[in-house]
Design a protein around this motif. Structure first.
Motif, PDB file in Angstrom:
ATOM      1  N   ALA A 147       0.835  -1.208   0.000  1.00  5.54           N
ATOM      2  CA  ALA A 147       0.000   0.000   0.000  1.00  5.54           C
ATOM      3  C   ALA A 147       0.868   1.256   0.000  1.00  5.54           C
ATOM      4  O   ALA A 147       0.549   2.244  -0.669  1.00  5.54           O
ATOM      5  CB  ALA A 147      -0.923  -0.013   1.215  1.00  5.54           C
ATOM      6  N   GLU A 148       1.977   1.220   0.716  1.00  7.77           N
ATOM      7  CA  GLU A 148       2.860   2.392   0.776  1.00  7.77           C
ATOM      8  C   GLU A 148       3.470   2.698  -0.599  1.00  7.77           C
ATOM      9  O   GLU A 148       3.501   3.856  -1.029  1.00  7.77           O
ATOM     10  CB  GLU A 148       3.973   2.161   1.806  1.00  7.77           C
ATOM     11  N   ILE A 149       3.929   1.687  -1.295  1.00  5.43           N
ATOM     12  CA  ILE A 149       4.507   1.896  -2.635  1.00  5.43           C
ATOM     13  C   ILE A 149       3.433   2.382  -3.599  1.00  5.43           C
ATOM     14  O   ILE A 149       3.672   3.275  -4.412  1.00  5.43           O
ATOM     15  CB  ILE A 149       5.185   0.605  -3.142  1.00  5.43           C
ATOM     16  N   ARG A 150       2.217   1.829  -3.497  1.00 10.15           N
ATOM     17  CA  ARG A 150       1.113   2.280  -4.358  1.00 10.15           C
ATOM     18  C   ARG A 150       0.808   3.755  -4.122  1.00 10.15           C
ATOM     19  O   ARG A 150       0.587   4.512  -5.063  1.00 10.15           O
ATOM     20  CB  ARG A 150      -0.151   1.458  -4.101  1.00 10.15           C
ATOM     21  N   PHE A 151       0.800   4.156  -2.851  1.00 12.89           N
ATOM     22  CA  PHE A 151       0.508   5.561  -2.546  1.00 12.89           C
ATOM     23  C   PHE A 151       1.625   6.475  -3.042  1.00 12.89           C
ATOM     24  O   PHE A 151       1.357   7.537  -3.610  1.00 12.89           O
ATOM     25  CB  PHE A 151       0.267   5.763  -1.046  1.00 12.89           C
ATOM     26  N   LYS A 152       2.868   6.067  -2.847  1.00 13.58           N
ATOM     27  CA  LYS A 152       3.993   6.878  -3.340  1.00 13.58           C
ATOM     28  C   LYS A 152       3.923   7.035  -4.858  1.00 13.58           C
ATOM     29  O   LYS A 152       4.148   8.121  -5.391  1.00 13.58           O
ATOM     30  CB  LYS A 152       5.336   6.260  -2.922  1.00 13.58           C
ATOM     31  N   TYR A 153       3.613   5.954  -5.551  1.00 12.66           N
ATOM     32  CA  TYR A 153       3.461   6.020  -7.007  1.00 12.66           C
ATOM     33  C   TYR A 153       2.331   6.990  -7.373  1.00 12.66           C
ATOM     34  O   TYR A 153       2.459   7.801  -8.285  1.00 12.66           O
ATOM     35  CB  TYR A 153       3.176   4.624  -7.576  1.00 12.66           C
ATOM     36  N   PHE A 154       1.238   6.897  -6.639  1.00  8.67           N
ATOM     37  CA  PHE A 154       0.074   7.755  -6.878  1.00  8.67           C
ATOM     38  C   PHE A 154       0.438   9.233  -6.723  1.00  8.67           C
ATOM     39  O   PHE A 154       0.150  10.042  -7.602  1.00  8.67           O
ATOM     40  CB  PHE A 154      -1.050   7.371  -5.909  1.00  8.67           C
ATOM     41  N   ILE A 155       1.093   9.593  -5.611  1.00  7.12           N
ATOM     42  CA  ILE A 155       1.404  11.015  -5.400  1.00  7.12           C
ATOM     43  C   ILE A 155       2.505  11.515  -6.336  1.00  7.12           C
ATOM     44  O   ILE A 155       2.536  12.687  -6.684  1.00  7.12           O
ATOM     45  CB  ILE A 155       1.736  11.354  -3.923  1.00  7.12           C
ATOM     46  N   THR A 177      -7.761   0.891   3.058  1.00  3.15           N
ATOM     47  CA  THR A 177      -8.688   1.589   3.950  1.00  3.15           C
ATOM     48  C   THR A 177      -8.210   3.017   4.188  1.00  3.15           C
ATOM     49  O   THR A 177      -7.030   3.341   3.998  1.00  3.15           O
ATOM     50  CB  THR A 177      -8.800   0.878   5.309  1.00  3.15           C
ATOM     51  N   LYS A 178      -9.140   3.843   4.633  1.00  7.11           N
ATOM     52  CA  LYS A 178      -8.805   5.243   4.949  1.00  7.11           C
ATOM     53  C   LYS A 178      -7.765   5.287   6.080  1.00  7.11           C
ATOM     54  O   LYS A 178      -6.852   6.113   6.061  1.00  7.11           O
ATOM     55  CB  LYS A 178     -10.077   5.988   5.347  1.00  7.11           C
ATOM     56  N   ASP A 179      -7.894   4.400   7.075  1.00  6.66           N
ATOM     57  CA  ASP A 179      -6.940   4.370   8.189  1.00  6.66           C
ATOM     58  C   ASP A 179      -5.536   4.004   7.708  1.00  6.66           C
ATOM     59  O   ASP A 179      -4.547   4.584   8.156  1.00  6.66           O
ATOM     60  CB  ASP A 179      -7.387   3.375   9.268  1.00  6.66           C
ATOM     61  N   THR A 180      -5.450   3.030   6.807  1.00  5.93           N
ATOM     62  CA  THR A 180      -4.145   2.652   6.249  1.00  5.93           C
ATOM     63  C   THR A 180      -3.533   3.825   5.503  1.00  5.93           C
ATOM     64  O   THR A 180      -2.342   4.124   5.657  1.00  5.93           O
ATOM     65  CB  THR A 180      -4.288   1.437   5.307  1.00  5.93           C
ATOM     66  N   LEU A 181      -4.339   4.519   4.694  1.00  3.88           N
ATOM     67  CA  LEU A 181      -3.834   5.669   3.960  1.00  3.88           C
ATOM     68  C   LEU A 181      -3.357   6.758   4.917  1.00  3.88           C
ATOM     69  O   LEU A 181      -2.289   7.337   4.710  1.00  3.88           O
ATOM     70  CB  LEU A 181      -4.911   6.231   3.031  1.00  3.88           C
ATOM     71  N   SER A 182      -4.099   7.012   5.958  1.00  4.89           N
ATOM     72  CA  SER A 182      -3.715   8.033   6.938  1.00  4.89           C
ATOM     73  C   SER A 182      -2.376   7.679   7.590  1.00  4.89           C
ATOM     74  O   SER A 182      -1.500   8.535   7.746  1.00  4.89           O
ATOM     75  CB  SER A 182      -4.813   8.153   8.003  1.00  4.89           C
ATOM     76  N   ARG A 183      -2.200   6.421   7.943  1.00  4.95           N
ATOM     77  CA  ARG A 183      -0.949   5.955   8.564  1.00  4.95           C
ATOM     78  C   ARG A 183       0.226   6.126   7.581  1.00  4.95           C
ATOM     79  O   ARG A 183       1.302   6.603   7.944  1.00  4.95           O
ATOM     80  CB  ARG A 183      -1.108   4.494   8.997  1.00  4.95           C
ATOM     81  N   ILE A 184       0.009   5.751   6.324  1.00  2.00           N
ATOM     82  CA  ILE A 184       1.061   5.872   5.306  1.00  2.00           C
ATOM     83  C   ILE A 184       1.419   7.338   5.070  1.00  2.00           C
ATOM     84  O   ILE A 184       2.593   7.694   4.991  1.00  2.00           O
ATOM     85  CB  ILE A 184       0.612   5.200   3.986  1.00  2.00           C
ATOM     86  N   ARG A 185       0.405   8.192   4.965  1.00  2.00           N
ATOM     87  CA  ARG A 185       0.649   9.635   4.758  1.00  2.00           C
ATOM     88  C   ARG A 185       1.486  10.215   5.884  1.00  2.00           C
ATOM     89  O   ARG A 185       2.443  10.954   5.654  1.00  2.00           O
ATOM     90  CB  ARG A 185      -0.674  10.394   4.651  1.00  2.00           C
TER      91      ARG A 185
END
Length: 194
Positions: A147-155, A177-185
């Motif tokens: 999820a962290e790599i996916r979010f980094k790619y996204f941003i 999940t929203k909680d996972t995204l919040s933690r990664i951010r």
């Protein structure tokens, strides 16, 4: 000059004179926030080019949970490609996240324009290539990376979405999940600033 003129000339060359013919195949439309461009079960009869605003495409599962499939902002094309191409009812809904202004082109006009305007045909071929590449990359990231790599790619690749859509929409798009995204951010912010 019209935003679509500049957009088309990023991928091919069209003169101002030819553009006048080109744009005549489109119909302008305003779509209010939360109004549908396409509802699940309808047949997608138009492709929309967004000149103002943002939209989302989503699937609603049997539990009523929305799963974001695509996000769109200005200078993006919007359509359920399968429904539009095959003439079948869509399994997706597409609605306006913000007030939108779009240009609609029907399937009939798309076919006419593709046969009469080489620039439009060239544009659509290029967009099909880019869409295929983006889809393959998204599938690869979804099934192969954290999820962290996916979010980094996204941003890194879609930074303009971060300010336009809330966290729960982005989380759904990323399949987390929203909680996972919040933690990664929070983790990424700490890494970048400390």
């Amino acid at each position: 000059m019209h935003p679509l003129f500049h957009y088309v000339n990023k991928y091919t060359v069209i003169s101002e004179e030819d553009f006048k013919v080109f744009i005549s195949y489109f119909t302008p439309r305003r779509i209010r926030k939360k109004q549908y461009l396409l509802e699940e079960g309808e047949i997608s009869k138009h492709i929309a080019f967004i000149t103002k605003g943002s939209m989302r495409q989503y699937y609603t599962d049997e539990k009523g949970i929305e799963h974001i499939v695509n996000l769109y902002i200005e200078n993006w094309w919007v359509c359920d490609r399968e429904s539009f191409a095959m003439g079948t009812p869509s399994i997706y809904s597409i609605d306006a996240w913000e007030h939108c202004e779009v240009l609609l082109i029907s399937k009939e006009n798309t076919l006419k324009l593709r046969s009469q305007c080489p620039a439009f045909n060239e544009l659509f071929l290029r967009l099909d290539e880019l869409n295929t590449i983006a889809t393959q990359r998204r599938i690869t990231y979804s099934i192969s990376f954290t999820a962290e790599i996916r979010f980094k790619y996204f941003i890194d690749n879609y930074p303009y979405f971060v300010d336009r859509f809330p966290q729960h929409v982005i989380a759904s798009y990323l399949g987390i999940t929203k909680d996972t995204l919040s933690r990664i951010r929070n983790k990424i912010i700490k890494q970048r600033f400390f």
